[in-house]
Design an enzyme around this catalytic site. Sequence first.
Site, PDB file in Angstrom:
ATOM      1  N   ASP A  17       0.812  -1.216   0.000  1.00 22.63           N
ATOM      2  CA  ASP A  17       0.000   0.000   0.000  1.00 22.63           C
ATOM      3  C   ASP A  17       0.845   1.266   0.000  1.00 22.63           C
ATOM      4  O   ASP A  17       0.686   2.141  -0.864  1.00 22.63           O
ATOM      5  CB  ASP A  17      -0.940   0.008   1.208  1.00 22.63           C
ATOM      6  CG  ASP A  17      -2.057  -1.015   1.093  1.00 22.63           C
ATOM      7  OD1 ASP A  17      -1.821  -2.083   0.499  1.00 22.63           O
ATOM      8  OD2 ASP A  17      -3.161  -0.742   1.583  1.00 22.63           O
ATOM      9  N   ARG A  96      -0.056   2.981  17.031  1.00 24.93           N
ATOM     10  CA  ARG A  96      -0.416   4.079  16.130  1.00 24.93           C
ATOM     11  C   ARG A  96      -0.165   5.472  16.715  1.00 24.93           C
ATOM     12  O   ARG A  96       0.389   6.337  16.039  1.00 24.93           O
ATOM     13  CB  ARG A  96      -1.868   3.934  15.664  1.00 24.93           C
ATOM     14  CG  ARG A  96      -2.128   2.694  14.828  1.00 24.93           C
ATOM     15  CD  ARG A  96      -1.070   2.478  13.768  1.00 24.93           C
ATOM     16  NE  ARG A  96      -1.376   1.370  12.882  1.00 24.93           N
ATOM     17  CZ  ARG A  96      -0.498   0.475  12.474  1.00 24.93           C
ATOM     18  NH1 ARG A  96       0.762   0.548  12.911  1.00 24.93           N
ATOM     19  NH2 ARG A  96      -0.834  -0.488  11.636  1.00 24.93           N
ATOM     20  N   ASP A 125      -7.299   2.160  11.917  1.00 28.80           N
ATOM     21  CA  ASP A 125      -6.036   2.889  11.911  1.00 28.80           C
ATOM     22  C   ASP A 125      -6.154   4.294  11.344  1.00 28.80           C
ATOM     23  O   ASP A 125      -5.446   5.206  11.768  1.00 28.80           O
ATOM     24  CB  ASP A 125      -4.972   2.094  11.140  1.00 28.80           C
ATOM     25  CG  ASP A 125      -4.401   0.953  11.964  1.00 28.80           C
ATOM     26  OD1 ASP A 125      -4.577   0.974  13.193  1.00 28.80           O
ATOM     27  OD2 ASP A 125      -3.782   0.048  11.381  1.00 28.80           O
ATOM     28  N   SER A 181      -2.918  -9.402   5.072  1.00 30.54           N
ATOM     29  CA  SER A 181      -2.161  -8.270   5.581  1.00 30.54           C
ATOM     30  C   SER A 181      -1.551  -8.627   6.926  1.00 30.54           C
ATOM     31  O   SER A 181      -2.200  -9.243   7.768  1.00 30.54           O
ATOM     32  CB  SER A 181      -3.095  -7.058   5.730  1.00 30.54           C
ATOM     33  OG  SER A 181      -2.427  -5.987   6.351  1.00 30.54           O
TER      34      SER A 181
END
Length: 414
Positions: A17, A96, A125, A181
């Site tokens: 990505d 994060r 996210d 993923s």
Amino acid sequence: MAQPKETVVLAYSGGLDTSCILVWLKEQGYDVIAYLANIGQKEDFESAQKKALGLGAKKVYIEDVSKEFVEEFIWPAVQANALYEDRYLLGTALARPCIARKLVEIAQREGAQYVAHGATGKGNDQVRFELSCYALCPKIKVIAPWRLPEFYQRFPGRRELMEYAKKHGIPVPVTPQTPWSMDENLMHISYEAGILENPKEERERSWLELSARSRLTAAPLARASGRGVRKRKVTNAGDGATRCSALELFVYLNDIAGKHGVGRIDIVENRFVGMKSRGIYETPAGTILYHAHLDIEAFTMDREVRKIKQGLASKFSELVYNGFWHSPECEFLRQCIGRSQEAVLGTVRLSVFKGQVYILGRESPQSLYNEELVSMNVQGDYEPADATGFININALRLKEYHRLQSKVTVKQDE
């Protein structure tokens, strides 16, 4: 190609990505600075840097935030016994805000008006990154390609993204044969998407990264924690080896517990955006620390204080999962939880074996456990006859409730 518009700092992982997003941002005319956070994942950072520069990044920052991740984000979660929906230890959710903090710092250092990320428009996210960025730098502008029609209509799925990568010579680890993923940090590895979107699909042991086949002998450990885990130590009872620093301790526990398959879960959880998702997680060290801290806390904390703290922990877990780490309410909760840990001091002996953590014993100078008081062989400072009045008072409410129910039943029968 259009003339450069502005500078954007991209939270870059080197995966499919963000590699494609880096090239796409260049196509849109942006100068791109790539930021790759070292948060404990297995990564060839030198190769990732060369790759980003080869894709057109103006500059590449590789920032080691693993120490602050453990000390400033994981430890407060351990103090809280944070567990989202009773099972998830929040590995990604904790990472994060740590990553975003450095992202904003780099943007400010570089005078960039924009930051960008590769989080999807359906996941948590995107919320976590952006709430953190806006809290830390209210004037920052966020580019989220997966929410832009010109991007997601061009790339409706992974296949189109991989075709784009092939066209532009972007090397990526994901292939059509392994379309799931994976996200790794010190706290855990998570797996989602692809074949895992079918909740009936069984995970394959071959691609669980942190876990090896369980050994047939238990690994004994003794963990000593200081007040609220600000001081900590882990000692292997087998070889006497001791690890004291936060980062060293965490890496060691990941190794020991991972070899025994500790911390594997396969769950369906409720995302903040409103949908359910299936995730597979491996959290070896975090699982050991959760059980060890829970045990010593129960040993040293007053019952009523602990009830209140459990409520705070539930709210804290929800806030962290939903991306509100940098909110005033989460800051307040961290302070409250930290205050509750002042007497949480002691040693827990435990072992790990075939995916389980076994508590073997504990001791603490702050223990509220009174062996003489609780003993069945010694009366101690306790009068058994007092229990009669205690039971009678507590039974009064129950008697009155059922007396009323009996009257109601009789009237209904008439």
